[in-house]
Design an enzyme around this catalytic site. Sequence first.
Site, PDB file in Angstrom:
ATOM      1  N   LYS A   1      -0.847  -4.053  -3.251  1.00 15.22           N
ATOM      2  CA  LYS A   1      -1.642  -3.855  -2.628  1.00 15.22           C
ATOM      3  C   LYS A   1      -1.690  -2.605  -3.436  1.00 15.22           C
ATOM      4  O   LYS A   1      -1.630  -1.358  -2.180  1.00 15.22           O
ATOM      5  CB  LYS A   1      -1.411  -4.035  -1.076  1.00 15.22           C
TER       6      LYS A   1
ATOM      7  N   SER B   1       0.957  -1.193  -0.034  1.00 14.55           N
ATOM      8  CA  SER B   1      -0.166  -0.058  -0.224  1.00 14.55           C
ATOM      9  C   SER B   1       1.110   1.806  -0.142  1.00 14.55           C
ATOM     10  O   SER B   1       1.925   1.357  -1.281  1.00 14.55           O
ATOM     11  CB  SER B   1      -1.121  -0.254   1.371  1.00 14.55           C
TER      12      SER B   1
END
Length: 464
Positions: free
Chosen positions: A397, A372
Site C-alpha cells: 500500500k 503503508s
Amino acid sequence: MHSRTNCLQTSVRAPQPHFRPFTAVKTCRQRCSTTAAAAKRDQAQEQQPWIQVGLGLAAAATAVAVGLGAAALPAQAVTSEQLLFLEAWRAVDRAYVDKSFNGQSWFKLRETYLKKEPMDRRAQTYDAIRKLLAVLDDPFTRFLEPSRLAALRRGTAGSVTGVGLEITYDGGSGKDVVVLTPAPGGPAEKAGARAGDVIVTVDGTAVKGLSLYDVSDLLQGEADSQVEVVLHAPGAPSNTRTLQLTRQKVTINPVTFTTCSNVAAAALPPGAAKQQLGYVRLATFNSNTTAAAQQAFTELSKQGVAGLVLDIRNNGGGLFPAGVNVARMLVDRGDLVLIADSQGIRDIYSADGNSIDSATPLVVLVNRGTASASEVLAGALKDSKRGLIAGERTFGKGLIQTVVDLSDGSGVAVTVARYQTPAGVDINKIGVSPDVQLDPEVLPTDLEGVCRVLGSDAAPRLFG
C-alpha cells in the site's frame, strides 16, 4: 499524505511529508532532514487503526487554503454552494498525482458540473462533489463529510469506537473490501479476524462495491453495541465465518517493548556474547509513536542487548512522519524513503545523523498486514542494510493521500504521490519482500509470549 515544508530550509520531518499544504509544495529534489520541532505538524497525518479506513493518509488533517485563484469562472453569479464545489475541484486540480486526471479534461468537467448539476442545497453540492471525484476512478480520492473527517482525525489521535478492523480494497477489479490488519487486542482480532480476510457483509449489508467510508460507518457505532461481520479467507469464498463483535472504544498503545533473556542460540545473531534480545512491538503509527519508540530504543540500547527484534506485523500504517522518525532512530545516514508523483521523484527523506542505535543486529518481523507507513519503515531498513526483514511479503500500500479541509468542515482526501524505497522500488501493490521467509505466526505478539518462544526449542532462526 505528504506535504512537507520548506525544503530549502532545514527540516521537515518526514513521515507523511509535512505539511505545507500539498497544494503549495514545490518540487524539491534535495535531501531534507527534520527536527523535533517539526514533529507536531506531522501529527495530523495518515490513517490509523481501529476501523481506520485504509487510506494511507499522509496528512490526515491538514488544512489547506483552497483559493479560487484566477481560473475563469462562468459569467453568471456563483452561489455559495458552487463555491464549495469549486473548493473541492481546486483541491484536486492542485494536488492530484495523475495530471491527466484519468484522461479527463478537469477544466471542462468543472464547467460541465457547474452548469448541469443542481447545487441549491448542501446535500446536492456534496453529491456533485462525489460525482466529480468518481470520474478519477481512484477509490482513495474521496469526499469526506464533516462527521467522517472528524472520525478520521479521532483515528489519528489514537482512539475510536469500533471493532478493531483496518480495511482497504483488495487491489483487484472486484472492489472486495478486505482486512488490512486487525488492531492488536481489538474485538475482531480476539474473534479470529486476520489480515487479508475478505469482508462479505456487515449486519446483513453486502459491502462489495461500497466505499471504504460506507463500510467504516457500518462497522462503527456506540460502545458496547453489537455488530455481525461475515468474512472469509482470501481465495475461499465458500468458507465464510460469522463474527459476533462488541464495539469498544479504546486508546491504542502504539509501542510495547521488553528484554528477553536466556534466548535460544537459534534466535540470536551469530557470535552473540549475550543471550538477550530486545523486542519492540510497533502496533501503529499515531501521534504517540515517536516518543514511545524513542524511549524503547534508548532503554534497550543502554542494556546492551545482543540483538533487536522490531515487530511490525499487522501494523497497517498511520502517520507517515512517525514511520520516518522511527527509521531515523535506527539508521544514521542515507536515504530512507522517496516520494514520487507523475513528474518523478519530488522529495527524498534521509537519515539525520541522530540515530539512537544504528549498530545492534536487527531483524524486522513483517506479514501481509504490514502496510503503508510500516512498509516505508521496512523498506528503509532493508535497503539501507540496517536489518533483515523476516516473515512474508507485505501488503503493498504505497499511495499517499492528503486531506484538504473545505470551508464548511468537510474535506477531500486526495491521492498526491506514492512511496518508493531508497532503491527506487514502488511499494504500491508490490510490497516489501522478506530476506528471511518465516511463518508470520511463529511468534506471538504479547511480551510474555514472545520471550517464552524465543527461549524455547521452538525458537525460530531470525538472523539468517
